[in-house]
Each structure stands twice: as C-alpha cells, then as structure tokens.
Design an enzyme around this catalytic site. Structure first.
Site, mmCIF file in Angstrom:
data_model
loop_
_atom_site.group_PDB
_atom_site.id
_atom_site.type_symbol
_atom_site.label_atom_id
_atom_site.label_comp_id
_atom_site.label_asym_id
_atom_site.label_seq_id
_atom_site.Cartn_x
_atom_site.Cartn_y
_atom_site.Cartn_z
ATOM 1 N N TYR A 56 14.437 36.851 23.648
ATOM 2 C CA TYR A 56 14.357 37.752 24.792
ATOM 3 C C TYR A 56 14.942 37.118 26.056
ATOM 4 O O TYR A 56 15.388 37.816 26.953
ATOM 5 C CB TYR A 56 12.897 38.129 25.058
ATOM 6 C CG TYR A 56 12.353 39.257 24.227
ATOM 7 C CD1 TYR A 56 12.988 39.677 23.057
ATOM 8 C CD2 TYR A 56 11.190 39.909 24.593
ATOM 9 C CE1 TYR A 56 12.479 40.714 22.286
ATOM 10 C CE2 TYR A 56 10.666 40.949 23.842
ATOM 11 C CZ TYR A 56 11.310 41.351 22.689
ATOM 12 O OH TYR A 56 10.790 42.375 21.939
ATOM 13 N N GLY A 57 14.915 35.788 26.115
ATOM 14 C CA GLY A 57 15.317 35.099 27.340
ATOM 15 C C GLY A 57 16.761 35.307 27.739
ATOM 16 O O GLY A 57 17.120 35.129 28.901
ATOM 17 N N CYS A 87 4.118 35.807 24.709
ATOM 18 C CA CYS A 87 5.534 35.537 24.965
ATOM 19 C C CYS A 87 5.683 35.287 26.456
ATOM 20 O O CYS A 87 5.356 36.162 27.268
ATOM 21 C CB CYS A 87 6.388 36.720 24.527
ATOM 22 S SG CYS A 87 8.140 36.620 24.953
ATOM 23 N N ASN A 88 6.129 34.091 26.817
ATOM 24 C CA ASN A 88 6.246 33.773 28.238
ATOM 25 C C ASN A 88 7.243 34.674 28.942
ATOM 26 O O ASN A 88 7.017 35.116 30.071
ATOM 27 C CB ASN A 88 6.649 32.308 28.397
ATOM 28 C CG ASN A 88 5.488 31.364 28.202
ATOM 29 O OD1 ASN A 88 4.696 31.130 29.097
ATOM 30 N ND2 ASN A 88 5.371 30.810 26.998
ATOM 31 N N THR A 89 8.376 34.976 28.295
ATOM 32 C CA THR A 89 9.388 35.813 28.928
ATOM 33 C C THR A 89 8.871 37.224 29.160
ATOM 34 O O THR A 89 9.002 37.781 30.252
ATOM 35 C CB THR A 89 10.662 35.861 28.066
ATOM 36 O OG1 THR A 89 11.146 34.531 27.871
ATOM 37 C CG2 THR A 89 11.741 36.690 28.726
ATOM 38 N N CYS A 201 5.688 27.036 27.116
ATOM 39 C CA CYS A 201 6.355 27.720 26.021
ATOM 40 C C CYS A 201 5.398 27.691 24.835
ATOM 41 O O CYS A 201 4.775 26.649 24.569
ATOM 42 C CB CYS A 201 7.669 27.038 25.659
ATOM 43 S SG CYS A 201 8.450 27.663 24.144
ATOM 44 N N THR A 202 5.292 28.796 24.137
ATOM 45 C CA THR A 202 4.310 28.859 23.045
ATOM 46 C C THR A 202 4.686 27.978 21.865
ATOM 47 O O THR A 202 3.853 27.750 20.976
ATOM 48 C CB THR A 202 4.127 30.316 22.567
ATOM 49 O OG1 THR A 202 5.405 30.898 22.293
ATOM 50 C CG2 THR A 202 3.420 31.131 23.635
#
Length: 284
Positions: A56-57, A87-89, A201-202
């Site tokens: 996604y980034g 999800c961080n993004t 980040c996961t």
C-alpha cells in the site's frame, strides 16, 4: 418486561460471540494477530491480507483509502464486533474513513496505541521510530506522539530491508544483526540519545532481538503489535464485548492472492505451521 430483558441479554451474548476482524495489506499484520491471540485467547478472529494489491505504501492516499475500505467491507459483512487495522500505512491514511464506514463498530489502528505507549513510558522523551519509507513519509507516528506530548522529540528512520529479513525468516543471527547495526549507525548521536524505540512496522516484532541488541539495555522498546492488542482488550471490556466462552478462539485466514506464500511467510509470523489450505482466497 421480563421478556424484553431476556431478549436484551440474548442480544448482548450474541454480540460478545462475534469475531474480531483484523486487516492488513499483507502478512505483516499477523504479528498483531498473534498478539491478539495471546491477549484475548477466547476470541474468534478473522484476518484479511490484501496481498493482491500490496504494498500500500507505494499507492496514493486516495487509492490506499479506497483499497482499505473495500477490504474491510468484506470483514464488516461477516459480522465482526471490532476492526483492528493492523497496517501502519492504512492506519495513517484511512482510519477516519474506515471509522465512518464501520460506524457504530469500533475501529482501532496500530499507530495510536504505539505512540501512546511510547509517551507513557518516556514523557517529554526522545523517541526513535523504525518504520517503512511509506510510514516515515506520512509522519503518522510523529504527529501522534507530538499531539499527545508536545515536549517530545521524534526521529524517524526508514528501514525497508528489515521487512525483507522478516519475510525471509532471517530474523536472528549475524545478517540481521549487521543490517540493524548499519541502520542504527546512520542515526549517529540520535540513536544513542533515544529514550524509546518504536517498532513502527508490523514486521519488526520478528526482529525484536537484533533491534534491542543495537541499543542501550535500558531503552524502552515499544512494540505496536502488543500495545494494539492491549488497547483492543480494554475496548472490548469497556463495551462489554469480551467473549465469555471458556475455549480457545477460532481463527480464519483470508487473502486476496498467493495462498502458498501467505502460508509460508505467515507461519513464521504466527510461530506455527501453515499450509495453503489454511488460507481462503477471496475477491473484493
């Protein structure tokens, strides 16, 4: 009136027994899933990795929001009681849109819990965020930390190669140690001065050991996966949605592509053996 009360109790029990939905663009969110299983062992969980459209980034914010809303709608249709955006993004870009879509269903992202844990551990501290290029570019942790603690100092470092290490299963040993040390060396004095290191980040909880070894023993290491699981448990308790069942929760794994790779990499993240048959492919 007694019948109404009985129906209300039945409705409450039915809601408590609904699963928790966990969403990520790929397999990294499985570290959050693992933490949820440890924190909430009786809860049923459905995990969806949008592996057909990762990463996604590299996408625009509009595309990230659209993809995240499409993916989580599938979980919404499966009658979940809580959505965890692992999800961080997506947490950085689409959390407001997802909350609007899911309302009144509660939605938790991974950025807020990680930022809160760092601030609580080190008030007015110097925080170092290790993340992907996308998360650093979006500045989500910086904004979340400074909003909670204006006196805090935040340094962010993109560590893309750590993602590859995690997905190849090279999370320990000389190679992992050397690559982490190389990234930390880029920071110079900022690394030595840091009060906390946030695994932003996961994927990075898999590299906890080499990351911890690159810093002073007394540094506060914040794992956004475990902190998110704690926040999820607290939210379920506050809403009276904890599952009272005295049995291990069920797990369903969904992906939009690549069941074989998902199982291979996901097994490392969950610490268990998975096969392609354990992963159901879905269309969005």
């Amino acid at each position: 009136m007694a019948l109404l009360g009985h129906n209300s109790d039945m409705n409450s029990i039915a809601k408590q027994q609904l699963p928790i939905g966990v969403f990520d663009s790929g397999v990294g969110g499985l570290t959050v899933l693992k933490a949820l299983r440890e924190e909430l062992p009786n809860e049923d969980l459905i995990y969806l990795g949008d592996t057909a459209r990762l990463p996604y980034g590299t996408k625009s914010p509009a595309s990230i929001s659209r993809y995240a809303c499409q993916a989580t709608r599938l979980l919404q249709d499966r009658d979940i009681k809580l959505l965890v955006v692992a999800c961080n993004t997506a947490s950085a870009v689409a959390l407001d849109e997802l909350r609007a879509q899911m309302h009144p269903l509660p939605v938790i992202g991974v950025v807020g819990p990680g930022a809160s844990a760092a601030v609580n551990a080190c008030p007015a501290g110097r925080h170092l965020v290790l993340a992907t290029e996308a998360t650093v570019r979006l500045g989500a942790y910086r904004r979340a930390i400074v909003e909670l603690d204006p006196a805090a100092e935040v340094t962010e470092l993109a560590c893309e190669m750590l993602v590859s290490l995690a997905e190849e299963g090279w999370s320990n040993g000389a190679i992992a140690d050397a690559i982490v040390a190389r990234y930390v060396a880029e920071l110079g004095e900022a690394a030595a001065a840091a009060d906390s290191v946030i695994l932003g980040c996961t994927h990075f909880p898999l590299l906890r050991e080499p990351i911890a070894g690159a810093f002073a023993p007394d540094i506060s290491l914040v794992d956004s996966a475990s902190t998110t699981a704690v926040v999820a448990a607290e939210m379920l308790a506050s809403l009276n949605l904890r599952n009272p069942a005295e049995r291990p929760g069920a797990l369903q794994l969904l992906a939009t592509d690549g069941a074989t790779r998902f199982a291979r990499v996901g097994g490392w993240f969950l610490g268990t053996n998975l096969t392609a048959e354990d992963v159901d492919l879905v269309d969005l």
